[in-house]
Design a protein around this motif. Structure first.
Motif, short mmCIF file in Angstrom:
data_model
loop_
_atom_site.label_atom_id
_atom_site.label_comp_id
_atom_site.label_asym_id
_atom_site.label_seq_id
_atom_site.Cartn_x
_atom_site.Cartn_y
_atom_site.Cartn_z
N SER A 71 68.36 -31.11 57.19
CA SER A 71 69.56 -31.90 57.40
C SER A 71 70.64 -31.14 58.16
CB SER A 71 70.13 -32.36 56.05
OG SER A 71 70.43 -31.25 55.22
N GLU A 72 70.49 -29.84 58.31
CA GLU A 72 71.44 -29.05 59.09
C GLU A 72 70.76 -27.74 59.49
OE1 GLU A 72 74.21 -26.66 56.06
OE2 GLU A 72 74.34 -28.84 55.77
N LYS A 73 71.35 -27.06 60.47
CA LYS A 73 70.81 -25.78 60.91
C LYS A 73 71.01 -24.72 59.84
CE LYS A 73 71.27 -26.46 65.90
NZ LYS A 73 71.86 -25.93 67.16
N ASN A 74 70.24 -23.66 59.97
CA ASN A 74 70.29 -22.52 59.04
C ASN A 74 70.00 -22.96 57.60
OD1 ASN A 74 71.06 -20.70 61.14
ND2 ASN A 74 73.15 -21.50 60.98
N ALA A 75 69.13 -23.97 57.45
CA ALA A 75 68.72 -24.41 56.12
C ALA A 75 68.14 -23.23 55.35
CB ALA A 75 67.70 -25.53 56.23
N LEU A 76 68.52 -23.09 54.09
CA LEU A 76 68.24 -21.87 53.33
C LEU A 76 67.49 -22.18 52.04
CD1 LEU A 76 68.68 -18.81 52.87
CD2 LEU A 76 70.92 -19.39 51.89
N ILE A 77 66.38 -21.49 51.83
CA ILE A 77 65.64 -21.55 50.57
C ILE A 77 65.47 -20.13 50.05
CG2 ILE A 77 64.44 -23.68 51.23
CD1 ILE A 77 61.92 -21.99 51.70
N ARG A 78 65.29 -19.99 48.74
CA ARG A 78 65.12 -18.65 48.18
C ARG A 78 64.15 -18.68 47.01
NH1 ARG A 78 66.37 -19.06 42.67
NH2 ARG A 78 68.54 -19.60 42.28
N SER A 79 63.60 -17.52 46.70
CA SER A 79 62.64 -17.37 45.60
C SER A 79 63.36 -17.26 44.27
CB SER A 79 61.80 -16.12 45.81
OG SER A 79 62.59 -14.95 45.56
N LYS A 94 62.65 -23.05 66.92
CA LYS A 94 61.88 -21.99 67.54
C LYS A 94 62.03 -20.66 66.81
CE LYS A 94 62.17 -24.06 72.15
NZ LYS A 94 62.58 -23.86 73.57
N GLU A 95 62.75 -20.71 65.67
CA GLU A 95 63.00 -19.48 64.92
C GLU A 95 62.86 -19.69 63.42
OE1 GLU A 95 66.29 -17.35 67.89
OE2 GLU A 95 66.90 -18.18 65.95
N LEU A 96 62.32 -18.70 62.76
CA LEU A 96 62.31 -18.57 61.31
C LEU A 96 63.10 -17.30 60.99
CD1 LEU A 96 59.16 -18.73 59.01
CD2 LEU A 96 60.69 -16.78 58.89
N LYS A 97 63.92 -17.34 59.97
CA LYS A 97 64.65 -16.14 59.57
C LYS A 97 64.30 -15.77 58.14
CE LYS A 97 68.56 -16.66 62.73
NZ LYS A 97 70.04 -16.74 62.85
N PHE A 98 64.29 -14.47 57.89
CA PHE A 98 63.85 -13.95 56.59
C PHE A 98 64.78 -12.85 56.13
CE2 PHE A 98 61.11 -10.84 54.26
CZ PHE A 98 60.90 -11.61 53.12
N SER A 99 65.09 -12.84 54.82
CA SER A 99 65.96 -11.81 54.26
C SER A 99 65.46 -11.36 52.90
CB SER A 99 67.39 -12.35 54.13
OG SER A 99 68.28 -11.35 53.68
N ILE A 100 65.88 -10.17 52.49
CA ILE A 100 65.51 -9.64 51.18
C ILE A 100 66.75 -9.10 50.48
CG2 ILE A 100 63.17 -9.05 51.91
CD1 ILE A 100 64.06 -6.13 52.14
N TYR A 101 66.66 -9.05 49.14
CA TYR A 101 67.70 -8.43 48.33
C TYR A 101 67.03 -7.40 47.44
CZ TYR A 101 71.13 -7.93 44.54
OH TYR A 101 72.00 -7.44 43.60
N THR A 102 67.44 -6.13 47.54
CA THR A 102 66.83 -5.05 46.77
C THR A 102 67.87 -4.34 45.93
OG1 THR A 102 67.12 -3.38 48.52
CG2 THR A 102 65.11 -4.71 48.59
N ARG A 103 67.40 -3.67 44.88
CA ARG A 103 68.27 -2.87 44.01
C ARG A 103 67.55 -1.60 43.59
NH1 ARG A 103 70.23 -6.11 38.95
NH2 ARG A 103 71.44 -4.20 38.67
N TRP A 163 73.88 -14.48 50.38
CA TRP A 163 72.92 -14.22 51.45
C TRP A 163 73.61 -13.98 52.80
CZ3 TRP A 163 68.37 -12.60 50.23
CH2 TRP A 163 67.83 -12.98 49.00
N SER A 164 74.86 -14.37 52.92
CA SER A 164 75.59 -14.11 54.17
C SER A 164 75.86 -12.61 54.34
CB SER A 164 76.90 -14.88 54.20
OG SER A 164 77.81 -14.38 53.22
N GLN A 165 75.75 -11.86 53.25
CA GLN A 165 76.00 -10.42 53.29
C GLN A 165 74.72 -9.61 53.44
OE1 GLN A 165 79.23 -9.22 53.39
NE2 GLN A 165 79.59 -11.44 53.57
N ALA A 220 64.59 -14.62 50.67
CA ALA A 220 65.13 -15.90 51.14
C ALA A 220 64.60 -16.19 52.54
CB ALA A 220 66.65 -15.87 51.14
N MET A 221 64.56 -17.47 52.89
CA MET A 221 64.08 -17.89 54.21
C MET A 221 64.96 -18.99 54.78
SD MET A 221 59.96 -18.27 53.67
CE MET A 221 59.79 -18.97 55.33
N GLN A 222 65.06 -18.99 56.08
CA GLN A 222 65.50 -20.16 56.84
C GLN A 222 64.27 -20.61 57.61
OE1 GLN A 222 68.98 -19.14 59.16
NE2 GLN A 222 70.00 -18.21 57.41
N PRO A 223 63.50 -21.56 57.05
CA PRO A 223 62.16 -21.86 57.59
C PRO A 223 62.17 -22.45 58.99
CG PRO A 223 62.76 -23.38 55.84
CD PRO A 223 63.80 -22.32 55.83
#
Length: 459
Positions: free
Chosen positions: A342-350, A375-384, A401-403, A439-442
């Motif tokens: 429904s919008e760009k940069n759609a975000l899902i997370r585990s 044309k793009e998939l974005k992927f991010s991780i959070y570690t401790r 996730w913006s950080q 997290a992913m922006q599929p």
């Protein structure tokens, strides 16, 4: 009702007079002594934790805790205990839930570990009220209904210098011994009425090979084999010739969390807690336990705590804790995650609190169908860092996730088939030793169409 059925195969080599050497693929059987059963997760994606076994009339019964949510907001909220059983170690049947409101605990998610046993035709469930104290329930059958025997703790706060929780019951010569505590364990003899102690709690000493006092973890478990008593806690174990010790630390046990031991058709087994979905939404593994000639426990080179060394998200039964945060919906369909954009940069997370050891992982693999013009998939991780102060008590707030650092992966558009893409974990900066969430922006650069995710494999 059979909740889950695992089919798996063992290659067995036979010498047959009629046809010489032959390999046969077959369902696991106990007919051959070397065919012990091993199961990664006995009831997948259920939040089963702290399994405690009792064997009776050809069935293994367990009472286990249940993790309250994939999205834990505090340390180990557990909303009930559950009674399950099996007659083959593969297919498990659910019998009953035991609620904290059935006890003096009341309406609090404090259903931590315990142990179950039988005495004189009655069944007793010794349970932890979180890490505060220990109570006891009684029933006329192993499957319940269980009722609070005292209406107050059997082991109240202050009975010993440590927190008196995580009870273990050891039975020998009709003497019922309760072991409990953390850091230092204590043991007492239970009275015949099972609702009082016949002896004052005695401190149990564990020493390392050099004779130094060794600190123990929570949830002790005990069993005896030949002349040796085994005291197991988490992934370590100690041995003694005397139930009350002193015990000598032997070192590593099989990898995993809280344990419960039982014998089945000539084989000793352990039920051991794992991180099925996350550290806060767990499962139970079944492993055979074997011994060296000197009585020490054999640790196979292939042993690991499920799902290590990496973490698969294969969506065979459910969403596995995944959630849409913005720009898309998310549903589970035919073993896949599906979302409408429904919008760009759609975000899902585990699910949070994956607790995956980043030192054992090197890449992430995505199998995705992009039914959009993205044309793009974005992927991010959070570690401790798991050694940081208060690791288990803090850090449950939602990730901003913006950080976090995002890696952009080029993908094809308007797919008719699933495509596979990879990203190396080395592309991320400042990775700590525990991967807590991904997290992913599929389909990050599109606001219409849909996506399907078949699996994500961290390896």
């Amino acid at each position: 009702m059979k909740i889950h059925k695992l089919f798996y195969f063992v290659i067995v080599t036979f010498l047959m007079a009629s046809c010489g050497n032959k390999q046969k693929e077959a369902k696991v059987s106990n007919k051959l002594s070397n065919q012990a059963i091993s199961v990664d997760v006995i009831v997948p994606e259920h939040g089963m934790a702290d399994p405690h076994a009792w064997v009776e009339n050809g069935r293994v019964y367990i009472i286990c805790g249940h993790d309250e949510s994939w999205d834990a907001t505090s340390s180990f909220p557990m909303d009930r205990w559950e009674v399950w059983s099996t007659d083959d170690l593969i297919n498990w049947k659910h019998h009953r839930n035991i609620l904290p409101s059935d006890t003096y605990i009341g309406d609090k998610p404090n259903c931590w570990a315990g142990d179950v046993c039988e005495r004189d035709g009655k069944y007793y469930w010794f349970f932890s009220n979180r890490n505060i104290d220990t109570g006891v329930m009684v029933a006329d059958s192993i499957t319940g209904e269980y009722k609070d025997l005292l209406g107050k703790p059997l082991l109240p706060k202050g009975i010993v210098p440590v927190h008196p929780y995580d009870p273990e019951i050891f039975i020998e010569d009709d003497v019922y011994t309760i072991c409990f505590g953390v850091g230092t364990y204590y043991m007492s003899t239970l009275a015949k009425d099972m609702k009082s102690l016949d002896t004052n709690p005695k401190k149990i000493i564990v020493k390392d090979k050099k004779g130094n006092i060794s600190r123990t973890d929570d949830k002790p478990t005990l069993f005896k084999r030949n002349d040796w008593y085994y005291l197991v806690y988490g992934s370590r174990y100690s041995m003694s010739k005397n139930l009350y010790g002193p015990y000598e630390l032997q070192g590593a046990f099989l990898s995993g969390g809280h344990t419960s031991f039982f014998d089945w058709k000539g084989q000793k087994y352990v039920l051991q807690e794992n991180h099925d979905i996350s550290a806060f939404y767990r499962g139970a593994s079944l492993k055979p336990v074997n011994f060296n000639a000197d009585g020490t426990i054999i640790i196979p080179k292939t042993d690991r705590m499920y799902p290590a060394p990496g973490r698969p998200f294969e969506f065979k039964n459910s969403t596995m804790g995944w959630k849409a945060l913005s720009g898309t919906d998310l549903s589970f369909k035919d073993g896949k995650l599906v979302g409408n954009l429904s919008e760009k940069n759609a975000l899902i997370r585990s699910a949070p609190w994956l607790y995956t050891d980043t030192r054992l992982c090197s890449e992430v693999i995505f199998n995705i169908k992009n039914n959009s013009n993205a044309k793009e998939l974005k992927f991010s991780i959070y570690t401790r860092n798991e050694k940081e102060d208060g690791f288990w008590a803090v850090g449950t707030d939602p990730v901003d996730w913006s950080q976090q650092q995002w890696i952009t992966i080029p993908i094809s558009s308007n797919d008719t088939d699933f495509k596979t893409y990879k990203v190396q974990l080395s592309e991320f900066k400042n990775i700590e030793n525990r991967l807590m969430q991904i997290a992913m922006q599929p389909a990050s650069d599109s606001n219409s169409g849909y996506w399907e995710l078949n699996e994500v494999i961290i390896k």
